[in-house]
Motif scaffolding. Structure first.
Motif, mmCIF file in Angstrom:
data_model
loop_
_atom_site.group_PDB
_atom_site.id
_atom_site.type_symbol
_atom_site.label_atom_id
_atom_site.label_comp_id
_atom_site.label_asym_id
_atom_site.label_seq_id
_atom_site.Cartn_x
_atom_site.Cartn_y
_atom_site.Cartn_z
ATOM 1 N N UNK A 1 61.026 17.797 32.074
ATOM 2 C CA UNK A 1 59.798 18.316 31.540
ATOM 3 C C UNK A 1 58.892 17.772 30.475
ATOM 4 N N UNK A 2 58.942 16.634 30.443
ATOM 5 C CA UNK A 2 58.325 15.975 29.416
ATOM 6 C C UNK A 2 56.863 16.119 29.437
ATOM 7 N N UNK A 3 56.155 16.187 30.639
ATOM 8 C CA UNK A 3 54.694 16.240 30.852
ATOM 9 C C UNK A 3 54.256 17.629 30.346
ATOM 10 N N UNK A 4 55.090 18.707 30.145
ATOM 11 C CA UNK A 4 54.671 20.001 29.765
ATOM 12 C C UNK A 4 54.548 20.088 27.951
ATOM 13 N N UNK A 5 54.997 19.020 27.504
ATOM 14 C CA UNK A 5 55.284 19.007 25.983
ATOM 15 C C UNK A 5 54.049 18.363 25.616
ATOM 16 N N UNK A 6 53.563 19.041 24.366
ATOM 17 C CA UNK A 6 52.642 18.454 23.410
ATOM 18 C C UNK A 6 53.494 17.519 22.532
ATOM 19 N N UNK A 7 52.753 16.326 22.120
ATOM 20 C CA UNK A 7 53.485 15.401 21.524
ATOM 21 C C UNK A 7 52.722 15.168 20.226
ATOM 22 N N UNK B 1 56.721 9.422 3.706
ATOM 23 C CA UNK B 1 56.889 8.045 2.727
ATOM 24 C C UNK B 1 58.240 8.615 1.683
ATOM 25 N N UNK B 2 58.530 7.953 0.764
ATOM 26 C CA UNK B 2 59.667 8.135 -0.149
ATOM 27 C C UNK B 2 59.092 9.152 -1.281
ATOM 28 N N UNK B 3 59.922 10.265 -1.498
ATOM 29 C CA UNK B 3 59.712 11.166 -2.416
ATOM 30 C C UNK B 3 58.235 12.213 -2.127
ATOM 31 N N UNK B 4 57.993 12.122 -0.627
ATOM 32 C CA UNK B 4 57.045 12.757 -0.162
ATOM 33 C C UNK B 4 57.369 13.648 0.906
ATOM 34 N N UNK B 5 56.586 14.858 1.170
ATOM 35 C CA UNK B 5 56.811 15.686 2.380
ATOM 36 C C UNK B 5 56.447 14.999 3.569
ATOM 37 N N UNK B 6 56.972 15.444 4.845
ATOM 38 C CA UNK B 6 56.497 15.022 6.159
ATOM 39 C C UNK B 6 55.177 15.404 6.336
ATOM 40 N N UNK B 7 54.227 14.358 6.774
ATOM 41 C CA UNK B 7 52.949 14.855 6.897
ATOM 42 C C UNK B 7 52.549 14.498 8.457
ATOM 43 N N UNK B 8 51.679 15.254 8.943
ATOM 44 C CA UNK B 8 50.919 15.244 10.203
ATOM 45 C C UNK B 8 49.915 13.967 10.219
ATOM 46 N N UNK B 9 50.427 13.140 11.376
ATOM 47 C CA UNK B 9 49.417 11.656 11.701
ATOM 48 C C UNK B 9 48.479 12.111 12.668
ATOM 49 N N UNK B 10 49.139 12.670 13.762
ATOM 50 C CA UNK B 10 48.223 12.584 14.986
ATOM 51 C C UNK B 10 49.091 13.310 16.177
ATOM 52 N N UNK B 11 48.339 14.142 16.793
ATOM 53 C CA UNK B 11 48.920 14.832 18.154
ATOM 54 C C UNK B 11 48.033 14.817 19.361
ATOM 55 N N UNK C 1 47.103 15.199 27.542
ATOM 56 C CA UNK C 1 46.310 13.989 26.899
ATOM 57 C C UNK C 1 44.774 14.075 26.726
ATOM 58 N N UNK C 2 44.468 15.504 27.187
ATOM 59 C CA UNK C 2 42.971 15.776 27.128
ATOM 60 C C UNK C 2 42.514 15.954 25.849
ATOM 61 N N UNK C 3 43.243 16.437 25.027
ATOM 62 C CA UNK C 3 42.971 16.750 23.572
ATOM 63 C C UNK C 3 43.656 15.911 22.637
ATOM 64 N N UNK C 4 43.096 15.493 21.510
ATOM 65 C CA UNK C 4 43.859 14.664 20.570
ATOM 66 C C UNK C 4 43.391 14.918 19.120
ATOM 67 N N UNK D 1 54.998 24.424 22.352
ATOM 68 C CA UNK D 1 53.644 25.102 22.093
ATOM 69 C C UNK D 1 52.742 24.291 21.855
ATOM 70 N N UNK D 2 51.212 24.589 22.446
ATOM 71 C CA UNK D 2 50.352 24.190 22.450
ATOM 72 C C UNK D 2 49.195 24.183 21.272
ATOM 73 N N UNK D 3 49.808 24.941 20.466
ATOM 74 C CA UNK D 3 48.875 25.133 19.199
ATOM 75 C C UNK D 3 49.498 24.764 18.046
ATOM 76 N N UNK D 4 48.451 24.719 16.796
ATOM 77 C CA UNK D 4 49.277 24.562 15.684
ATOM 78 C C UNK D 4 49.952 23.133 15.288
#
Length: 124
Positions: A28-34, A40-50, A55-58, A101-104
């Motif tokens: 079901x990979x093709x149904x998942x948003x990625x 970084x050390x001592x920092x929270x995990x942060x969003x980079x890209x999705x 693949x129609x929206x990035x 999920x496709x949102x957030x």
């Protein structure tokens, strides 16, 4: 269920480029948003890209917009992150994640499956 494995990290000089890959398994990979996140050390995990399932929206964090490009190949079950003009502040462990999920998509809590991460170090 989806399993993801990142690769392509390494050491690169400032201004250089690096491409990360994320190999996924599961019918079901093709149904998942990625998404790509980093921590970084001592920092929270942060969003980079999705990207959405098609693949129609990035989406990109402001800090990487114009320098990073996300793409996916559903036939190969792969997601890529092309990183250009790298800066020392890009140094982190980069994680690939899958979300039903496709949102957030900027929120780590939305994602159901995570890889182990690959280290990216930007240094001269």
């Amino acid at each position: 269920q989806v399993q993801v494995v990142e690769s392509g990290g390494g050491l690169v000089q400032p201004g250089g480029s690096l491409s990360l890959s994320c190999a996924a398994s599961g019918r079901t990979f093709s149904t998942y948003a990625m998404g790509w996140f980093r921590q970084a050390p001592w920092k929270e995990r942060e969003f980079v890209s999705a990207t959405t399932w098609s693949g129609g929206s990035t989406y990109y964090a402001d800090s990487v917009k114009g320098r990073f490009t996300i793409s996916r190949d559903n036939a190969k079950k792969m997601v890529y992150l092309k990183m250009n003009n790298l800066k020392p502040e890009d140094t982190a462990v980069y994680y690939c994640a899958a979300a039903q999920s496709g949102g957030g998509l900027y929120r780590p809590s939305v994602y159901d499956y995570w890889g182990q991460g690959t280290q990216v170090t930007v240094s001269s």
